[in-house]
Design a protein around this motif. Sequence first.
Motif, PDB file in Angstrom:
ATOM      1  N   MET A 130      21.882  36.541  32.559  1.00 11.14           N
ATOM      2  CA  MET A 130      20.783  36.782  31.732  1.00 11.14           C
ATOM      3  C   MET A 130      19.491  36.127  32.396  1.00 11.14           C
ATOM      4  O   MET A 130      19.668  35.216  32.835  1.00 11.14           O
ATOM      5  CB  MET A 130      20.505  36.571  30.223  1.00 11.14           C
ATOM      6  CG  MET A 130      21.782  37.102  29.316  1.00 11.14           C
ATOM      7  SD  MET A 130      21.684  38.924  29.119  1.00 11.14           S
ATOM      8  CE  MET A 130      20.434  38.896  27.634  1.00 11.14           C
ATOM      9  N   THR A 166      19.224  47.260  34.708  1.00 12.75           N
ATOM     10  CA  THR A 166      19.010  47.298  33.157  1.00 12.75           C
ATOM     11  C   THR A 166      17.771  48.036  32.447  1.00 12.75           C
ATOM     12  O   THR A 166      17.473  47.754  31.256  1.00 12.75           O
ATOM     13  CB  THR A 166      19.051  45.835  32.779  1.00 12.75           C
ATOM     14  OG1 THR A 166      17.883  45.003  33.320  1.00 12.75           O
ATOM     15  CG2 THR A 166      20.216  44.950  33.165  1.00 12.75           C
ATOM     16  N   ASN A 214      17.334  43.428  28.754  1.00 14.00           N
ATOM     17  CA  ASN A 214      18.048  42.361  29.226  1.00 14.00           C
ATOM     18  C   ASN A 214      17.121  41.405  30.305  1.00 14.00           C
ATOM     19  O   ASN A 214      17.287  40.382  30.045  1.00 14.00           O
ATOM     20  CB  ASN A 214      19.234  42.988  30.177  1.00 14.00           C
ATOM     21  CG  ASN A 214      19.861  41.813  30.870  1.00 14.00           C
ATOM     22  OD1 ASN A 214      19.445  41.564  31.970  1.00 14.00           O
ATOM     23  ND2 ASN A 214      21.022  41.310  30.206  1.00 14.00           N
ATOM     24  N   ASP A 246      21.678  45.450  26.744  1.00 12.89           N
ATOM     25  CA  ASP A 246      20.837  44.352  26.686  1.00 12.89           C
ATOM     26  C   ASP A 246      21.761  43.045  27.015  1.00 12.89           C
ATOM     27  O   ASP A 246      21.098  41.999  27.163  1.00 12.89           O
ATOM     28  CB  ASP A 246      20.512  44.144  25.302  1.00 12.89           C
ATOM     29  CG  ASP A 246      21.594  44.198  24.330  1.00 12.89           C
ATOM     30  OD1 ASP A 246      22.751  44.630  24.532  1.00 12.89           O
ATOM     31  OD2 ASP A 246      21.565  43.410  23.312  1.00 12.89           O
TER      32      ASP A 246
END
Length: 422
Positions: A130, A166, A214, A246
Amino acid sequence: MKSSTSLLYIISIYIFTISCSYNELDEFEIEQTKLTSNSTTSKIGITMPTLIETSLIIRYRIGVKESDKKALRDQFKVIGTKKCNCTNTYIEQWEFSVGTDIEGRKDEITQDGVGIEGVDFQFNYPNQNMVPFHDPSIQSEEENRYLIKEFIGIEEPDVSIAILDTGIDLRKLIGYSPTLYKTNDESNLCVNNGDIEISGWDFMNSDSNTYDDNGHGTAVTGILANKLHNEGVQNYSILPVKIFDDEGKGTTFTTLCGYAYAVSKPGISIINMSFGWYGHQSVILSQLIAENPKILNISSSGNTFNNNDFLPHYPSSYTHKNLFSIGSINKKKIHIASFSNHGSTSVDFLSLGDQVPTQNTDGVNELISGTSFATPIVTGKSALYITEGYSKSEQVEERLEINGTILSTTLLPVKYSDIIIE
């Protein structure tokens, strides 16, 4: 650009990660395990993908009638289907009963499915990475629609780039001011339950809200927009295509839907793919790349210091001439980054993906690392050459080679790739 020699290295585990890493790693060891439908974790902490044992992805031949499609579903005992909710009618996800021998069914369809062009297994692709500073606050659909309309650009840009990722959080890109793709063909719009495409599409939720919950896609887009600005490319457009959720997770189906959508858009010259998986290629994705030679594909090579010549990483390891695989140089630009994948025939160029500055929620620069973030640098440079009239992938490749910096060090052999794109 890569060698067309077939990769004969056969593995039984398919590892997928969106190609980003935030800390340099010095040593990597990949544990190869028998393919299982249950997610497992390797010695380096990479979560294995999950094979969906009740699904397959089907690509029909162009022109197959709906009645023939129904007959094929009946023939192979399909109990449910899923479509991309766009004008693409040739890719479907087929569902089967629990207990179906999915490998055997795939073989049957491949051999006996008259009117079927390709068949893929369906995987859930997990992601552990992430963007560390990402603010997961929810953006309203109304707010996102407003911002998309505000950022839409002119009708005929010099170059248009699709970003499969994303999504995009435009609130965090105000300083970069990216120009979004404007759809002119009203007959080529994604529509679902009255929701009509504005600019881009969310294939995870089947709607027009491409909001990035995300952070990865926003970081990639910001780096690309900044690179385009620095290269003096003003007349451009970016098409956001959301194929991961996400948590950075997606499927074979969302990836194929997103890619098919991107290549269907008039004027798209480049597709940026800052993601990848190991070992098992998608037959349908390979077909689509090959059938669209005028579109340049630029893909990250991965972040496990793997030699992709022996353990292939897709889509970066496809051998199509219109696909470039990008590794990362280290921050001092003297050798390959310790996390970056490499390969004399499977990685084409290096760029800076080590401690790349990007703005956080408060507008302050943060440092992120990964081949994901080296990739948009090469995408931006390639976009410049396209605006200068070098429209073919071979021409862009030549310009990158001529104007790139040779990695001159005795620390590493040439097999790691020796041309740096800045």
